[in-house]
Each structure stands twice: as C-alpha cells, then as structure tokens.
Design an enzyme around this catalytic site. Structure first.
Site, PDB file in Angstrom:
ATOM      1  N   GLY A  57       0.913  -1.153   0.084  1.00 52.46           N
ATOM      2  CA  GLY A  57       0.088  -0.063  -0.131  1.00 52.46           C
ATOM      3  C   GLY A  57       1.209   0.805   0.213  1.00 52.46           C
ATOM      4  CD  GLN A 103       2.790   5.677   2.443  1.00 53.52           C
ATOM      5  OE1 GLN A 103       2.271   5.090   2.388  1.00 53.52           O
ATOM      6  NE2 GLN A 103       4.305   5.029   3.188  1.00 53.52           N
ATOM      7  CB  CYS A 131       5.108   1.508   7.460  1.00 59.02           C
ATOM      8  SG  CYS A 131       4.283   3.640   6.394  1.00 59.02           S
ATOM      9  CG  LEU A 132       6.769   0.690   1.008  1.00 62.49           C
ATOM     10  CD1 LEU A 132       6.072   1.570  -0.457  1.00 62.49           C
ATOM     11  CD2 LEU A 132       7.444  -0.206   1.137  1.00 62.49           C
ATOM     12  CG  HIS A 140      -1.074   1.130   7.279  1.00 61.86           C
ATOM     13  ND1 HIS A 140       0.136   0.777   7.949  1.00 61.86           N
ATOM     14  CD2 HIS A 140      -0.117   1.265   5.992  1.00 61.86           C
ATOM     15  CE1 HIS A 140       1.833   1.345   8.111  1.00 61.86           C
ATOM     16  NE2 HIS A 140       0.854   2.191   7.076  1.00 61.86           N
ATOM     17  CG  HIS A 184       0.385   6.770   5.588  1.00 63.78           C
ATOM     18  ND1 HIS A 184       1.359   7.334   6.278  1.00 63.78           N
ATOM     19  CD2 HIS A 184       0.559   5.287   4.982  1.00 63.78           C
ATOM     20  CE1 HIS A 184       2.387   6.064   6.484  1.00 63.78           C
ATOM     21  NE2 HIS A 184       2.075   4.793   6.040  1.00 63.78           N
TER      22      HIS A 184
END
Length: 167
Positions: free
Chosen positions: A46, A51, A92-93, A134, A138
């Site tokens: 995702g 982000q 998480c990235l 999630h 963000h």
C-alpha cells in the site's frame, strides 16, 4: 510512469493532512500510476500520496498474491462497523525495516472514487481492511508508530536517523 521518492519517518511532511481531490483528471490518474509503480518497486502492499509528498487523498493497494490487482481509493471515507480490536503486525514503506503489532477495528466500510472518478463502496476484511485503515491514517497525518509506546517510537526514530546519517 515514474518512481517517486518515499518520505521516511520522522519527516514532518508525513504529518500533513491531505486535501480532497477536487476532480479525477489525467493529472490524478498519472499520480495513481506513479504511486502504483512506486509501491511495486518498493515491494509494498500500500502507498498513500502523503508518503510521496503529495498531499491529496489518494491511496493505492495491492494485497493480491500475484501483485497484479492494484486498487485505487480517491477521497476514501471510512466507517467502523465493528470496533472489536483485531491485532496485526504492520510495517510501512515510510518506516522501513520495522514491524509492530497494531490493533485496529475488525470491520469497516469504505466509500471512495476509483481512477475514473466513479464511486464505489466495499466492506473489506483481513489484510485489505488493515491496509486501507493504515493508508487512510497516512492521509490524516498519522503513522503506525503512533499506536506503539513512545519509547519504541523514539528508538525507531533514532535508528532511522542514524541510518540516514550513515548513508
């Protein structure tokens, strides 16, 4: 398409609250395509526009085993159907290399626009439900590390900052 830079915790831009998309046009579709390519390149499931330092309410996901079923959610709105907490280990990235148990509501309903501006509503379960929650976090300036203790969060922050200095 382009690979976009993914912001990493504790970058303050990750705390920016995303604004609604006014209309789904070619620029939004290009953002979606770039986000999907970036998500696949980073081996994530995702990605939220926040982000990649674009503060629009856009998320992309792909929880399929074949990694070939990307889903797009523009201006997603979430409603909790069952508040019973379900625990899931999240990563998480934007917080690379760290995974923590996070409790989220078991059942939600999500209304959003697709890449063509058409509205749809789903009631996801399992990993898809967790990922949507999630990624919507963000868009609201929240990270999964906000659900863990301050001590753990600060340790993660220090390790990521140290790695960045050494890079």
């Amino acid at each position: 398409m382009a690979i976009l830079e993914i912001l990493e915790f504790p970058d303050p831009q990750l705390r920016t609250i995303a604004k609604p998309v006014e209309g789904v046009d070619d620029s939004v579709r290009q953002l979606v395509d770039d986000m999907i390519e970036t998500m696949y390149e980073a081996e994530g499931v995702g990605l939220a526009a926040t982000q990649v330092n674009v503060h629009k309410r856009v998320i992309v996901l792909d929880v399929s085993e074949g990694r070939d079923q990307a889903q797009v959610f523009i201006n997603p709105k979430i409603k909790v159907i069952d508040e019973t907490p379900h625990s899931y280990q999240e990563g998480c990235l934007s917080v690379p290399g760290f995974y923590e148990e996070v409790e989220r509501p078991t059942a939600v309903k999500v209304a959003a626009l697709d890449r063509h501006g058409e509205q749809f509503i789903i009631e996801p379960d399992g990993l898809l439900s967790v990922c949507i929650q999630h990624e919507i976090d963000h868009l609201n300036g929240k990270l999964f590390v906000d659900y863990i203790s301050a001590l753990k969060r600060n340790r993660i922050k220090q390790k990521l900052q140290k790695e960045k200095r050494l890079a």
